[in-house]
Design an enzyme around this catalytic site. Structure first.
Site, short mmCIF file in Angstrom:
data_model
loop_
_atom_site.label_atom_id
_atom_site.label_comp_id
_atom_site.label_asym_id
_atom_site.label_seq_id
_atom_site.Cartn_x
_atom_site.Cartn_y
_atom_site.Cartn_z
N LYS C 19 41.42 44.36 64.94
CA LYS C 19 41.76 43.66 63.70
C LYS C 19 41.59 42.15 63.88
O LYS C 19 41.01 41.47 63.03
CB LYS C 19 43.21 43.97 63.27
CG LYS C 19 43.36 45.31 62.56
CD LYS C 19 44.63 45.38 61.73
CE LYS C 19 45.89 45.24 62.57
NZ LYS C 19 47.11 45.37 61.77
N LYS C 23 38.86 40.34 61.56
CA LYS C 23 39.38 39.36 60.60
C LYS C 23 38.86 37.96 60.93
O LYS C 23 38.65 37.14 60.04
CB LYS C 23 40.91 39.36 60.61
CG LYS C 23 41.50 40.57 59.92
CD LYS C 23 43.01 40.57 59.91
CE LYS C 23 43.52 41.75 59.08
NZ LYS C 23 44.99 41.80 58.98
N ARG C 26 35.56 37.49 59.32
CA ARG C 26 35.72 37.18 57.90
C ARG C 26 36.05 35.70 57.68
O ARG C 26 35.47 35.05 56.82
CB ARG C 26 36.84 38.05 57.30
CG ARG C 26 36.93 37.87 55.81
CD ARG C 26 38.19 38.39 55.18
NE ARG C 26 38.52 37.54 54.07
CZ ARG C 26 37.87 37.53 52.90
NH1 ARG C 26 36.88 38.36 52.71
NH2 ARG C 26 38.19 36.68 51.96
N ARG C 76 39.45 50.08 59.18
CA ARG C 76 38.69 50.18 57.93
C ARG C 76 38.19 48.80 57.51
O ARG C 76 38.97 47.85 57.48
CB ARG C 76 39.58 50.77 56.84
CG ARG C 76 38.83 51.05 55.55
CD ARG C 76 39.69 51.83 54.59
NE ARG C 76 40.04 53.14 55.11
CZ ARG C 76 41.08 53.85 54.68
NH1 ARG C 76 41.86 53.38 53.74
NH2 ARG C 76 41.33 55.04 55.21
N ARG C 104 27.99 58.24 61.31
CA ARG C 104 27.77 59.17 60.19
C ARG C 104 27.67 58.41 58.89
O ARG C 104 28.59 57.67 58.54
CB ARG C 104 28.91 60.17 60.12
CG ARG C 104 28.88 61.07 61.32
CD ARG C 104 29.43 62.43 61.08
NE ARG C 104 29.34 63.13 62.35
CZ ARG C 104 30.11 64.13 62.73
NH1 ARG C 104 31.04 64.55 61.88
NH2 ARG C 104 29.97 64.69 63.90
N GLU C 138 37.90 55.16 65.26
CA GLU C 138 37.00 55.43 64.15
C GLU C 138 36.96 54.20 63.25
O GLU C 138 38.01 53.69 62.85
CB GLU C 138 37.46 56.64 63.34
CG GLU C 138 36.47 57.05 62.27
CD GLU C 138 36.95 58.23 61.43
OE1 GLU C 138 36.55 59.37 61.72
OE2 GLU C 138 37.76 58.00 60.50
N ASN C 147 36.69 52.91 48.47
CA ASN C 147 38.00 52.91 49.11
C ASN C 147 39.08 53.38 48.15
O ASN C 147 39.95 54.18 48.50
CB ASN C 147 38.34 51.49 49.58
CG ASN C 147 39.58 51.44 50.44
OD1 ASN C 147 39.78 52.32 51.29
ND2 ASN C 147 40.43 50.46 50.21
N ALA C 150 38.69 57.12 47.63
CA ALA C 150 39.02 57.89 48.84
C ALA C 150 40.53 58.00 49.04
O ALA C 150 41.04 59.03 49.49
CB ALA C 150 38.38 57.23 50.07
N GLU C 153 41.74 60.67 46.64
CA GLU C 153 41.32 62.00 47.05
C GLU C 153 42.13 62.47 48.26
O GLU C 153 42.51 63.63 48.34
CB GLU C 153 39.83 61.99 47.39
CG GLU C 153 39.22 63.38 47.44
CD GLU C 153 38.79 63.75 48.85
OE1 GLU C 153 38.94 62.89 49.75
OE2 GLU C 153 38.33 64.89 49.04
#
Lengths: 211, 211, 211, 211
Positions: C19, C23, C26, C76, C104, C138, C147, C150, C153
């Site tokens: 992170k 970050k 960014r 993420r 993937r 991951e 996002n 997801a 869901e």
């Protein structure tokens, strides 16, 4: 992005990453039932005004500061006991995510001023948006009492541009002795305290309510 | 949300808000060219295991801990000089966002153990998702040296369940004296240091590059 | 330290470090006058209850989860535009501080459910108090709209244990289409927006008051 | 402390405190098994260059900006569903730690540009090192889709100084429609998702390992 922001970006990133890494070690010690040699960790990038001033004072041309000014990125690790310093130095020397390029032990051989601390200069690889870059950072490792005194001395040194008047010098020396004595007394009680801290964290784990 | 999470939620919130407020003061002092009486601020919510244990020890029924256990939320303000403690206490007493409900000065009258600190109990209103709630919090104000010693003593006290053997007691007293001496020496140099710190921050503002 | 705390410590550390690193990128983009492909970064360690449940569901023995459960540490990266995803994937594949071990692309080939995201599994070396350890994590890279969908869901899937009733399934599909459309419309306006953002940051730098 | 730092210090403090308070609410919702109406909270103090520019554009004399510029301190609360906006507005209006002095509902009545958001102006008391001060702050409450679109529109508006060319205007409108549709589809599935989220957090609590 102005010139200074651009120049300092990798240093800022290095400081953030090193703080995350070293504070993480402290948390792991706290979760384990071991004495933590790390009391707290701080970090800073040298303010631009201080960089400029130091460059003038040390006669470093501005295009040489990357090579010749080693404390633009600074990390400080503060310990409870003098013997924790060795533990931390050993731990850092085992890491593979940076290289130690310089090492100065002002604990065993304090500076004339009374200054005590262990200094490392490391080379730490940072990934920036412009690619990878090796950044130099100074890591200072010291006890709470050493840290206390060093903060004071730094202020006075600054005020008097390195030429502290004799009477203040003397008061500063007495404060250095008081700090040294505190470290000595703490060392004598160290074994007891460590054991106590381990008992506390163990108890805390056992007593954790199941929720 | 289990019972303890539910019970502790307002305390956690109070600690977070108080830390934000007090750390903000420190930052404002740093930006100004004044000596900051606040060296650092920490906060914690007492771990559930410690709450249960203290309740047993002090014979507080669990449905009374909200009233009778005043240090479930704890804030610590650490100062450079002994005289900073008064400055901080005064500043807190002027605030309108909480009320001081108890005040104990263990600096002027240290505990038998050697413990020195200024204690306030405050009542702080918190807005939770279930409405407003007054939360009690203990605020400890102390110098770096007092803080250092208190941490050590706390560990030993815990290990020996309050009955520290005589020889360790004696070593602890010597450490308390060393800490006290450090505070004394620092006080003597205080005026000089304050002035120096003000010069530093002023210089830093003046020398700020224009980018 | 209980078994789970011990097992999860390196994962926690990896998430914190990743992170900080991402970050940081960014922030560097924001300081530069370039469009940032990273809108925000989040990270989490899978809760123990979810690890246990997934292990049961997927019939992974508990002593195999380190090898076979690849999303215990999760990062993420959320992007503004679909095309930012490729930029981020490329940038990550150039880094030398971790290795990509699986890749993937559910953006080009969305899952049957409508799920879109780019997934990487990386191997990241962490230094713990017990030495160095390679941790798998991951990394999911997706747009804001992907996002959003997801998250929804995921909740419904959980509620119905993977067997969402047909009528809700249909509503979920319409929401997926709406999210996809938003991404499409945004793509059409992308060039304009990027240019505008670069103008804004440049202006901000130029207009910076000199203090 | 230069003039601008001095002027902005209470605004910075207000933003920090409000973020701590509102993020705390989100965490409390997460711990409870209730749907959280707060997806995330951000805050910022307007950059000096933007303050100066806006003052020029709106012809506000610099000694009037405290009174007449209401968004120097800005807080943004982003929600999952349109109906969450009302929940948040209601919750804020019940608080006693600030007063709402202005309220604009651009959700029910969107701006001509397509902009949707709920705006509050609040008056928040801050304790600074120079005493207490009422600070005005603008609170924007919007869904993820509204937020997404608003960010884009803000950039374009800036680029074209408020006069976006017709063709880009049209693309922007289509993006606004896509964002509105996503909100609509999400609303239709809202009840289902909320229920699912409550089930998830309840399960998580029940399954928590006892350690």
């Amino acid at each position: 992005m102005n010139r200074w922001d651009n120049f300092l970006a990798p240093y800022r990133q290095a400081v953030e990453e090193l703080k995350t890494k070293l504070k993480g070690l402290r948390e792991q010690y706290e979760l384990s039932s071991k004495h933590t040699p790390i009391e707290f960790v701080t970090g800073r990038v040298k303010p631009v005004s201080s960089i400029i001033e130091k460059a003038k004072r040390k006669q470093i041309p501005l295009d040489q500061i990357e090579e010749d000014m080693l404390d633009i990125a600074g990390i400080r690790i503060v310990c409870q006991f003098v013997s924790d310093i060795d533990t931390v130095v050993h731990m850092l020397s085992e890491r593979e995510d940076f290289a130690i390029v310089e090492e100065r032990d002002y604990v065993k051989e304090k500076k004339e001023s009374g200054y005590r601390s262990y200094h490392l200069v490391i080379e730490y690889p940072v990934h920036t948006i412009e690619g990878m870059k090796d950044v130099r950072a100074e890591v200072q490792i010291r006890t709470l009492a050493m840290n206390f005194w060093a903060t004071i001395e730094h202020s006075l040194n600054y005020k008097y541009s390195g030429e502290i008047p004799v009477d203040i010098q003397r008061r500063l020396e007495r404060a250095a002795e008081a700090a040294f004595n505190l470290d000595e007394e703490m060392s004598k009680i160290k074994g007891e305290v460590r054991e106590a801290q381990e008992i506390i964290t163990k108890k805390r784990e056992e007593n954790k309510p199941d929720n």
